[in-house]
Design a protein around this motif. Sequence first.
Motif, short mmCIF file in Angstrom:
data_model
loop_
_atom_site.label_atom_id
_atom_site.label_comp_id
_atom_site.label_asym_id
_atom_site.label_seq_id
_atom_site.Cartn_x
_atom_site.Cartn_y
_atom_site.Cartn_z
N LEU A 54 0.83 -1.21 0.00
CA LEU A 54 0.00 0.00 0.00
C LEU A 54 0.87 1.26 0.00
CD1 LEU A 54 -2.84 -0.90 2.56
CD2 LEU A 54 -2.91 -1.03 0.06
N ALA A 55 1.96 1.22 0.75
CA ALA A 55 2.85 2.38 0.82
C ALA A 55 3.53 2.62 -0.53
CB ALA A 55 3.90 2.18 1.91
N ARG A 56 3.96 1.55 -1.19
CA ARG A 56 4.60 1.70 -2.50
C ARG A 56 3.61 2.18 -3.56
NH1 ARG A 56 7.81 -3.91 -3.18
NH2 ARG A 56 7.95 -3.21 -5.37
N LEU A 57 2.36 1.73 -3.43
CA LEU A 57 1.34 2.10 -4.41
C LEU A 57 1.11 3.61 -4.44
CD1 LEU A 57 -0.88 1.22 -6.42
CD2 LEU A 57 -2.42 0.96 -4.46
N ARG A 94 -7.45 -0.58 1.73
CA ARG A 94 -8.28 -1.73 1.41
C ARG A 94 -9.75 -1.32 1.50
NH1 ARG A 94 -4.99 -2.84 5.72
NH2 ARG A 94 -2.95 -3.69 5.13
N VAL A 95 -10.50 -1.61 0.48
CA VAL A 95 -11.85 -1.06 0.36
C VAL A 95 -12.88 -1.80 1.21
CG1 VAL A 95 -13.78 -0.78 -1.26
CG2 VAL A 95 -11.46 -0.09 -1.94
N LEU A 226 -6.29 3.40 -5.18
CA LEU A 226 -5.30 4.46 -5.30
C LEU A 226 -6.07 5.73 -5.61
CD1 LEU A 226 -2.45 5.67 -5.65
CD2 LEU A 226 -2.50 4.87 -8.03
N ALA A 227 -6.01 6.69 -4.70
CA ALA A 227 -6.79 7.92 -4.84
C ALA A 227 -5.86 9.13 -4.84
CB ALA A 227 -7.80 8.05 -3.69
N LEU A 239 -4.02 -8.35 -8.21
CA LEU A 239 -3.19 -7.69 -9.21
C LEU A 239 -2.33 -6.58 -8.63
CD1 LEU A 239 -5.70 -7.36 -12.21
CD2 LEU A 239 -3.89 -9.07 -11.89
N VAL A 240 -2.52 -6.25 -7.37
CA VAL A 240 -1.87 -5.05 -6.82
C VAL A 240 -0.36 -5.16 -6.85
CG1 VAL A 240 -1.63 -3.55 -4.81
CG2 VAL A 240 -3.85 -4.53 -5.35
N GLU A 241 0.18 -6.26 -6.36
CA GLU A 241 1.64 -6.37 -6.26
C GLU A 241 2.29 -6.32 -7.64
OE1 GLU A 241 5.01 -8.95 -3.83
OE2 GLU A 241 2.88 -9.41 -3.61
#
Length: 310
Positions: A54-57, A94-95, A226-227, A239-241
Amino acid sequence: MLKKNLFTGSLLLLALATQAQSISPTPDQIKAYTSAWKGERSADGRPKVSDAILARLKNISMEEAWGVLRNKGYHNQFEGEWQLIYPDSAMTGRVVTAQYVPSRPDLEALVKETGKKEGRVQTGGTNSWPIDVLKDGDVYVADGYGKIADGTLIGDNLGNSIYAKSKRGVIFYGSVRDVEGLSEIKGFNAWMKGQDPSYIQQMMLTNINTPIRIGRAIVLPGDVVLAKKYGTIFIPAHLVEELVLTSEVTALRDEFGHLRLKEGKYTPGEIDTKWSDVIQKDFLNWVNNYPGKLPMTKKELDDYLKQRNY
């Protein structure tokens, strides 16, 4: 054949009726929605993408993320034209989804009775129920069907509760109130379609953590969002990673290409096409001597490049 169709239809109706008797799907139902995810899950069944990813995203551009998803066949994950409290802020998480609809007395009575049986709070409105399930790292995403006046899903009281639980903000296809108060919650932000001083009226919650529509996008519980001020993109957990690593490598390639173009070492035509062996070797040498800190590990980068032929 008619009997078979009637039997199949009866099963579908039974399944819908069973789901309608709960506000949220069971963990097994959420696992079915997100069966491609093979990693850790929250107690409610949602995929639990790691905090490190999440931090890298957060550093990934909207275009890079969008491009990876399009190449994977996911064409309906972006929504833009938001109003933000803090336009220069980025958010990932995470939604947790919530669905709102116009009020209807008979359905609203069923929802409240169902919530009571499930132990949900009965004081105040049902718009507090999604907040009660939030955990650290969750983002509350709600379809408020674009209602602005009398469609304010939260004010600053609920906003404080949201941030205390999730350390995140909200994404509402609808509106909020008390923006001045919300702006005083350090770390909180809201992506919304509008704001209004009115209280929520004539609308009701129907479901938590079911698939919802946010404008052009379809969103599942456990998606990662990602906002940014440029828009929101909802990424399937499995698919995130790959998306993060692919986007990071693309950013490195762009940085290298821009540098070499400024130096005049290669022509635009050489950079903006499949690279020659000479350019590929130059890129690998540049990466091995990268002046800053790479966003990924060297092993991640090496493994990724072995699978790609640019």
